[in-house]
Every structure is written in C-alpha cells, then in structure tokens.
Write a protein that holds these residues in place. Structure first.
Motif, PDB file in Angstrom:
ATOM      1  N   ASN A 198       0.796  -1.236  -0.082  1.00 45.24           N
ATOM      2  CA  ASN A 198       0.166   0.095  -0.125  1.00 45.24           C
ATOM      3  C   ASN A 198       0.813   1.097   0.080  1.00 45.24           C
ATOM      4  OD1 ASN A 198      -2.277  -1.557  -0.130  1.00 45.24           O
ATOM      5  ND2 ASN A 198      -2.630  -1.433   2.044  1.00 45.24           N
ATOM      6  N   GLN A 199       1.916   1.352   0.504  1.00 49.50           N
ATOM      7  CA  GLN A 199       2.941   2.502   0.799  1.00 49.50           C
ATOM      8  C   GLN A 199       3.627   2.521  -0.541  1.00 49.50           C
ATOM      9  OE1 GLN A 199       5.770   1.594   3.808  1.00 49.50           O
ATOM     10  NE2 GLN A 199       4.032   2.079   5.600  1.00 49.50           N
ATOM     11  N   ARG A 200       4.060   1.475  -1.113  1.00 48.13           N
ATOM     12  CA  ARG A 200       4.675   1.682  -2.591  1.00 48.13           C
ATOM     13  C   ARG A 200       3.649   2.044  -3.608  1.00 48.13           C
ATOM     14  NH1 ARG A 200      10.147   1.015  -3.209  1.00 48.13           N
ATOM     15  NH2 ARG A 200       9.571  -0.033  -5.370  1.00 48.13           N
ATOM     16  N   THR A 201       2.346   1.775  -3.637  1.00 52.59           N
ATOM     17  CA  THR A 201       1.618   2.082  -4.630  1.00 52.59           C
ATOM     18  C   THR A 201       0.608   3.245  -4.397  1.00 52.59           C
ATOM     19  OG1 THR A 201      -0.090   0.489  -3.765  1.00 52.59           O
ATOM     20  CG2 THR A 201       1.544  -0.468  -5.471  1.00 52.59           C
ATOM     21  N   GLN A 202       0.782   3.956  -3.250  1.00 50.95           N
ATOM     22  CA  GLN A 202      -0.046   4.908  -2.674  1.00 50.95           C
ATOM     23  C   GLN A 202      -0.090   6.202  -3.916  1.00 50.95           C
ATOM     24  OE1 GLN A 202       0.778   6.485   0.958  1.00 50.95           O
ATOM     25  NE2 GLN A 202      -1.243   7.203   1.222  1.00 50.95           N
ATOM     26  N   GLY A 203       1.293   6.527  -4.174  1.00 52.08           N
ATOM     27  CA  GLY A 203       1.320   7.683  -5.023  1.00 52.08           C
ATOM     28  C   GLY A 203       1.367   7.504  -6.441  1.00 52.08           C
ATOM     29  N   THR A 204       1.246   6.087  -6.951  1.00 51.53           N
ATOM     30  CA  THR A 204       1.564   5.982  -8.533  1.00 51.53           C
ATOM     31  C   THR A 204       0.146   6.372  -9.301  1.00 51.53           C
ATOM     32  OG1 THR A 204       0.521   3.684  -8.074  1.00 51.53           O
ATOM     33  CG2 THR A 204       2.886   3.747  -7.886  1.00 51.53           C
ATOM     34  N   GLY A 205      -0.883   6.694  -8.806  1.00 54.28           N
ATOM     35  CA  GLY A 205      -1.976   7.009  -9.598  1.00 54.28           C
ATOM     36  C   GLY A 205      -2.053   5.995 -10.712  1.00 54.28           C
ATOM     37  N   ASN A 248      -0.316   5.084 -13.072  1.00 59.64           N
ATOM     38  CA  ASN A 248       0.762   4.566 -13.516  1.00 59.64           C
ATOM     39  C   ASN A 248       1.004   3.073 -13.451  1.00 59.64           C
ATOM     40  OD1 ASN A 248       3.561   3.895 -14.258  1.00 59.64           O
ATOM     41  ND2 ASN A 248       4.726   5.350 -13.056  1.00 59.64           N
ATOM     42  N   ARG A 287       3.038  -0.024 -10.610  1.00 58.68           N
ATOM     43  CA  ARG A 287       1.984  -0.942 -10.082  1.00 58.68           C
ATOM     44  C   ARG A 287       2.414  -2.398 -10.311  1.00 58.68           C
ATOM     45  NH1 ARG A 287      -2.349  -0.194  -6.808  1.00 58.68           N
ATOM     46  NH2 ARG A 287      -3.924  -1.579  -6.534  1.00 58.68           N
ATOM     47  N   THR A 308       5.605  -3.666  -8.662  1.00 56.68           N
ATOM     48  CA  THR A 308       5.382  -3.771  -7.343  1.00 56.68           C
ATOM     49  C   THR A 308       4.621  -5.076  -7.092  1.00 56.68           C
ATOM     50  OG1 THR A 308       5.110  -1.154  -6.923  1.00 56.68           O
ATOM     51  CG2 THR A 308       4.384  -2.627  -5.105  1.00 56.68           C
TER      52      THR A 308
END
Length: 55
Positions: free
Chosen positions: A9-16, A18, A22, A25
C-alpha cells in the motif's frame, strides 16, 4: 493487516494511473511471498503478521 500488505500500500499509494509501477510492485510482492514461503517450509518461520487458519 500484514507487514507485506502495508508495504504494498505504501509503494502504490502515489502511483496513480501509472500501471507500470504498479505491475513492478506486484512482482516484488510475489517475490517476497515466495521467499516467505521458502522460509516457512525450510525453517518453520511464520511471516510477521500472518494469520494461520486451524486445520
């Protein structure tokens, strides 16, 4: 929530939108799951935050 779920969740939080980030990840999560499974089978180490169901 497991440590692996929190990490994802932390890694994909700011990907929007993209999708590439994702997907990368998701592959990283699969690798971490494979390592956790290997440790469980080899040494009996249960991953932190994992919940086992009764047999």
């Amino acid at each position: 929530m497991s440590a692996l779920t929190q990490w994802f969740n932390q890694r994909t939080q700011g990907t929007g939108p993209n999708r590439r980030a994702r997907r990368i990840t998701i592959v990283a999560v699969a690798r971490r799951l494979a390592i956790a499974l290997w440790r469980y089978l080899k040494d009996g180490v249960i991953p932190k935050g994992a919940q086992l169901k009764p047999a």
